[in-house]
Design an enzyme around this catalytic site. Structure first.
Site, PDB file in Angstrom:
ATOM      1  N   ARG A   1      39.253 -39.282  62.709  1.00 15.08           N
ATOM      2  CA  ARG A   1      40.717 -39.347  62.561  1.00 15.08           C
ATOM      3  C   ARG A   1      41.391 -38.122  63.170  1.00 15.08           C
ATOM      4  O   ARG A   1      42.471 -38.223  63.743  1.00 15.08           O
ATOM      5  CB  ARG A   1      41.076 -39.498  61.080  1.00 15.08           C
ATOM      6  CG  ARG A   1      40.848 -40.929  60.577  1.00 15.08           C
ATOM      7  CD  ARG A   1      40.643 -40.993  59.084  1.00 15.08           C
ATOM      8  NE  ARG A   1      41.782 -40.527  58.328  1.00 15.08           N
ATOM      9  CZ  ARG A   1      41.705 -40.052  57.098  1.00 15.08           C
ATOM     10  NH1 ARG A   1      40.537 -39.964  56.493  1.00 15.08           N
ATOM     11  NH2 ARG A   1      42.793 -39.675  56.472  1.00 15.08           N
TER      12      ARG A   1
ATOM     13  N   ARG B   1      39.641 -42.256  48.670  1.00 13.89           N
ATOM     14  CA  ARG B   1      39.786 -43.223  49.751  1.00 13.89           C
ATOM     15  C   ARG B   1      38.480 -43.358  50.532  1.00 13.89           C
ATOM     16  O   ARG B   1      37.807 -42.376  50.785  1.00 13.89           O
ATOM     17  CB  ARG B   1      40.904 -42.789  50.698  1.00 13.89           C
ATOM     18  CG  ARG B   1      42.270 -43.265  50.244  1.00 13.89           C
ATOM     19  CD  ARG B   1      43.390 -42.635  51.018  1.00 13.89           C
ATOM     20  NE  ARG B   1      43.209 -42.680  52.473  1.00 13.89           N
ATOM     21  CZ  ARG B   1      44.117 -42.241  53.340  1.00 13.89           C
ATOM     22  NH1 ARG B   1      45.265 -41.743  52.896  1.00 13.89           N
ATOM     23  NH2 ARG B   1      43.899 -42.302  54.623  1.00 13.89           N
TER      24      ARG B   1
ATOM     25  N   ARG C   1      40.495 -34.982  48.410  1.00  9.00           N
ATOM     26  CA  ARG C   1      41.704 -35.749  48.036  1.00  9.00           C
ATOM     27  C   ARG C   1      41.383 -36.862  47.046  1.00  9.00           C
ATOM     28  O   ARG C   1      40.357 -37.539  47.151  1.00  9.00           O
ATOM     29  CB  ARG C   1      42.328 -36.360  49.291  1.00  9.00           C
ATOM     30  CG  ARG C   1      43.442 -37.353  48.969  1.00  9.00           C
ATOM     31  CD  ARG C   1      44.372 -37.569  50.115  1.00  9.00           C
ATOM     32  NE  ARG C   1      43.772 -38.218  51.267  1.00  9.00           N
ATOM     33  CZ  ARG C   1      44.436 -38.414  52.415  1.00  9.00           C
ATOM     34  NH1 ARG C   1      45.684 -38.015  52.549  1.00  9.00           N
ATOM     35  NH2 ARG C   1      43.828 -39.011  53.423  1.00  9.00           N
TER      36      ARG C   1
ATOM     37  N   ARG D   1      52.919 -42.844  65.278  1.00 11.12           N
ATOM     38  CA  ARG D   1      51.687 -42.097  65.546  1.00 11.12           C
ATOM     39  C   ARG D   1      51.278 -42.179  67.006  1.00 11.12           C
ATOM     40  O   ARG D   1      50.256 -41.601  67.377  1.00 11.12           O
ATOM     41  CB  ARG D   1      50.548 -42.694  64.705  1.00 11.12           C
ATOM     42  CG  ARG D   1      50.245 -41.915  63.436  1.00 11.12           C
ATOM     43  CD  ARG D   1      49.297 -42.766  62.616  1.00 11.12           C
ATOM     44  NE  ARG D   1      48.340 -42.021  61.882  1.00 11.12           N
ATOM     45  CZ  ARG D   1      48.390 -41.841  60.554  1.00 11.12           C
ATOM     46  NH1 ARG D   1      49.396 -42.295  59.865  1.00 11.12           N
ATOM     47  NH2 ARG D   1      47.443 -41.193  59.945  1.00 11.12           N
TER      48      ARG D   1
ATOM     49  N   LYS E   1      51.480 -34.654  54.258  1.00 14.14           N
ATOM     50  CA  LYS E   1      52.636 -35.535  54.432  1.00 14.14           C
ATOM     51  C   LYS E   1      52.961 -36.291  53.138  1.00 14.14           C
ATOM     52  O   LYS E   1      54.098 -36.293  52.683  1.00 14.14           O
ATOM     53  CB  LYS E   1      52.385 -36.557  55.556  1.00 14.14           C
ATOM     54  CG  LYS E   1      52.116 -35.931  56.912  1.00 14.14           C
ATOM     55  CD  LYS E   1      51.889 -36.990  57.981  1.00 14.14           C
ATOM     56  CE  LYS E   1      50.643 -37.842  57.791  1.00 14.14           C
ATOM     57  NZ  LYS E   1      49.383 -37.089  57.877  1.00 14.14           N
TER      58      LYS E   1
HETATM   59  P1  ADP Z   1      48.485 -36.509  54.401  1.00 19.85           P
HETATM   60  O1  ADP Z   1      49.409 -37.519  53.779  1.00 19.85           O
HETATM   61  O2  ADP Z   1      49.159 -35.680  55.455  1.00 19.85           O
HETATM   62  O3  ADP Z   1      47.212 -37.088  54.890  1.00 19.85           O
HETATM   63  P2  ADP Z   1      48.138 -35.476  51.656  1.00 19.85           P
HETATM   64  O4  ADP Z   1      49.519 -35.213  51.196  1.00 19.85           O
HETATM   65  O5  ADP Z   1      47.460 -36.676  51.152  1.00 19.85           O
HETATM   66  O6  ADP Z   1      48.099 -35.450  53.282  1.00 19.85           O
HETATM   67  O7  ADP Z   1      47.270 -34.170  51.369  1.00 19.85           O
HETATM   68  C1  ADP Z   1      45.880 -34.117  51.686  1.00 19.85           C
HETATM   69  C2  ADP Z   1      45.133 -33.389  50.572  1.00 19.85           C
HETATM   70  O8  ADP Z   1      45.479 -31.988  50.589  1.00 19.85           O
HETATM   71  C3  ADP Z   1      45.490 -33.887  49.179  1.00 19.85           C
HETATM   72  O9  ADP Z   1      44.327 -33.809  48.404  1.00 19.85           O
HETATM   73  C4  ADP Z   1      46.550 -32.896  48.677  1.00 19.85           C
HETATM   74  O10 ADP Z   1      46.538 -32.758  47.270  1.00 19.85           O
HETATM   75  C5  ADP Z   1      46.119 -31.609  49.361  1.00 19.85           C
HETATM   76  N1  ADP Z   1      47.257 -30.750  49.755  1.00 19.85           N
HETATM   77  C6  ADP Z   1      48.481 -31.148  50.192  1.00 19.85           C
HETATM   78  N2  ADP Z   1      49.265 -30.065  50.492  1.00 19.85           N
HETATM   79  C7  ADP Z   1      48.501 -28.964  50.252  1.00 19.85           C
HETATM   80  C8  ADP Z   1      48.733 -27.542  50.361  1.00 19.85           C
HETATM   81  N3  ADP Z   1      49.913 -27.056  50.809  1.00 19.85           N
HETATM   82  N4  ADP Z   1      47.731 -26.714  50.026  1.00 19.85           N
HETATM   83  C9  ADP Z   1      46.528 -27.208  49.582  1.00 19.85           C
HETATM   84  N5  ADP Z   1      46.256 -28.523  49.452  1.00 19.85           N
HETATM   85  C10 ADP Z   1      47.219 -29.406  49.783  1.00 19.85           C
HETATM   86  P1  ADP Z   2      46.324 -39.859  56.732  1.00 24.95           P
HETATM   87  O1  ADP Z   2      47.692 -39.313  56.541  1.00 24.95           O
HETATM   88  O2  ADP Z   2      45.333 -39.283  55.802  1.00 24.95           O
HETATM   89  O3  ADP Z   2      45.876 -39.878  58.163  1.00 24.95           O
HETATM   90  P2  ADP Z   2      47.348 -42.576  56.383  1.00 24.95           P
HETATM   91  O4  ADP Z   2      47.324 -43.076  54.995  1.00 24.95           O
HETATM   92  O5  ADP Z   2      48.642 -42.188  56.987  1.00 24.95           O
HETATM   93  O6  ADP Z   2      46.288 -41.396  56.416  1.00 24.95           O
HETATM   94  O7  ADP Z   2      46.659 -43.638  57.348  1.00 24.95           O
HETATM   95  C1  ADP Z   2      45.393 -44.196  57.057  1.00 24.95           C
HETATM   96  C2  ADP Z   2      44.956 -45.123  58.184  1.00 24.95           C
HETATM   97  O8  ADP Z   2      45.921 -46.201  58.320  1.00 24.95           O
HETATM   98  C3  ADP Z   2      44.907 -44.481  59.565  1.00 24.95           C
HETATM   99  O9  ADP Z   2      43.672 -43.841  59.812  1.00 24.95           O
HETATM  100  C4  ADP Z   2      45.121 -45.688  60.477  1.00 24.95           C
HETATM  101  O10 ADP Z   2      43.943 -46.469  60.590  1.00 24.95           O
HETATM  102  C5  ADP Z   2      46.133 -46.526  59.678  1.00 24.95           C
HETATM  103  N1  ADP Z   2      47.536 -46.191  60.036  1.00 24.95           N
HETATM  104  C6  ADP Z   2      48.484 -45.640  59.240  1.00 24.95           C
HETATM  105  N2  ADP Z   2      49.639 -45.467  59.889  1.00 24.95           N
HETATM  106  C7  ADP Z   2      49.425 -45.926  61.151  1.00 24.95           C
HETATM  107  C8  ADP Z   2      50.226 -46.010  62.326  1.00 24.95           C
HETATM  108  N3  ADP Z   2      51.502 -45.586  62.348  1.00 24.95           N
HETATM  109  N4  ADP Z   2      49.657 -46.534  63.444  1.00 24.95           N
HETATM  110  C9  ADP Z   2      48.388 -46.969  63.451  1.00 24.95           C
HETATM  111  N5  ADP Z   2      47.583 -46.918  62.394  1.00 24.95           N
HETATM  112  C10 ADP Z   2      48.088 -46.391  61.247  1.00 24.95           C
END
Ligand code: ADP
Ligand code: ADP
Ligand code: ZN
Length: 217
Positions: free
Chosen positions: A171, A160, A127, A88, A13
Site C-alpha cells: 500500500r 483490518r 491499528r 487517490r 486521516k
Molecule cells: P489513515 O486513515 O490515514 O490510514 P488512521 O487514522 O487510521 O490513518 O491512523 C493509523 C493508526 O495510527 C491508528 O492506529 C491511529 O490510532 C494511529 N495514529 C493516528 N494519528 C497518530 C499520531 N499523531 N500519533 C501516533 N499514532 C497515530
Molecule cells: P488507508 O487509509 O489505511 O490506506 P483506506 O481505508 O483509506 O486505508 O483504504 C483501504 C483500501 O480501500 C485501499 O487500500 C484501497 O484498496 C481501497 N480504497 C480506498 N479508497 C480508495 C480510492 N479512492 N481509490 C481506490 N481504492 C481505494
C-alpha cells in the site's frame, strides 16, 4: 465547505477526520469505510472491490468515482463534507472536479497529513478499528479506555485484514506511485496545505483546525 484529507496509509486521516468533522460539523465520507462495508455485506460492489483491497491495490478508478458521484449527490452533503481517502489518483481528482461542478459544490482545501514511511508501518500494524462505528485506535499510541472496546459506542475492536506487514508495504508503494502526484496537482490549484503528521494527535488536529478556520474566513 468541502475539504479533502490526504496522506499515506496510516498517516492519521481517519483519526483526524473524526475530530475535524465534529469540530466543523462536516459529514465524514471515507471511501475505505464505504468499500469495507460493501465487502462485509457481499454486495456486487464489495465482490469486485475485495480482491484489490486484499492485496493492497487501489480499486479501479471507475468504480470509486461512480461511488463518490452517487454519495455526494445525496442531500446530507449540503452542510459540508470531509473526504477521507479520495481522490487517490490524478484521474479521480479530475473526475471529482466534474462531479463538484455538476453539483455546484466547491473544493475549499486539500490537507496532506505528512508522515515518513518508517513510522507508518508501526502505526498500521498496531491499528484497531471499531466494528460498529469505524472509530480508529492504536494499541500503543491511542488505546481505548477498555481493552478492545470502542470508547464511543462500546463496539468490538478488530484488526483490518490489510494491516499486515506485507500488505502495508504494498500500500505504501501504491501510494508513492499513484497518489503522490496529487500533491503537485493541488499545489497548482493553490488548494494544497501540508501538516506535519508525525506529532501527537492533538497537535496535528490543532494545525488542521487553524488552517480550516482561516479558509472559512
Ligand atoms: P489513515 O486513515 O490515514 O490510514 P488512521 O487514522 O487510521 O490513518 O491512523 C493509523 C493508526 O495510527 C491508528 O492506529 C491511529 O490510532 C494511529 N495514529 C493516528 N494519528 C497518530 C499520531 N499523531 N500519533 C501516533 N499514532 C497515530
Ligand atoms: P488507508 O487509509 O489505511 O490506506 P483506506 O481505508 O483509506 O486505508 O483504504 C483501504 C483500501 O480501500 C485501499 O487500500 C484501497 O484498496 C481501497 N480504497 C480506498 N479508497 C480508495 C480510492 N479512492 N481509490 C481506490 N481504492 C481505494
Ligand atoms: Zn465504535
Amino acid at each position: 465547505m468541502l475539504v479533502i484529507l490526504m496522506g499515506p496509509p496510516g498517516a492519521g486521516k481517519g483519526t483526524q477526520a473524526e475530530r475535524v468533522t465534529r469540530e466543523f460539523n462536516l459529514l465524514h465520507i471515507s471511501t475505505g469505510d464505504i468499500l469495507r462495508s460493501a465487502v462485509k455485506d457481499e454486495t456486487s460492489l464489495g465482490k469486485k472491490a475485495k480482491e484489490y483491497m486484499d492485496r493492497g491495490a487501489l480499486v479501479p478508478d471507475e468504480i470509486v468515482i461512480g461511488m463518490i458521484r452517487e454519495r455526494l449527490a445525496k442531500p446530507d452533503c449540503a452542510g459540508g463534507v470531509l473526504l477521507d481517502g479520495f481522490p487517490r489518483t490524478v484521474e479521480q481528482a479530475e473526475a471529482l472536479e466534474h462531479v463538484l461542478k455538476d453539483l455546484q459544490l466547491k473544493n475549499d482545501a486539500v490537507i496532506n497529513v505528512d508522515v515518513a514511511a518508517d513510522e507508518l508501518l508501526s502505526r498500521l500494524t498496531g491499528r484497531r478499528v471499531c466494528r460498529n462505528c469505524s472509530s480508529t485506535y492504536h494499541i500503543k499510541f491511542n488505546p481505548p479506555r477498555v481493552r478492545n472496546i470502542c470508547d464511543h459506542c462500546s463496539g468490538e475492536l478488530y484488526q483490518r485484514s490489510d494491516d499486515t506487514v506485507e500488505t502495508v508495504k504494498e500500500r505504501l508503494d501504491v501510494y508513492s506511485r499513484q497518489t503522490l502526484p496529487l500533491i503537485e496537482f493541488y499545489q497548482r490549484k493553490n488548494l494544497y496545505h501540508a501538516v506535519d503528521g508525525a506529532r501527537a494527535i492533538d497537535e496535528v488536529f490543532a494545525d488542521i483546525s487553524a488552517h480550516l478556520q482561516k479558509t472559512k474566513g
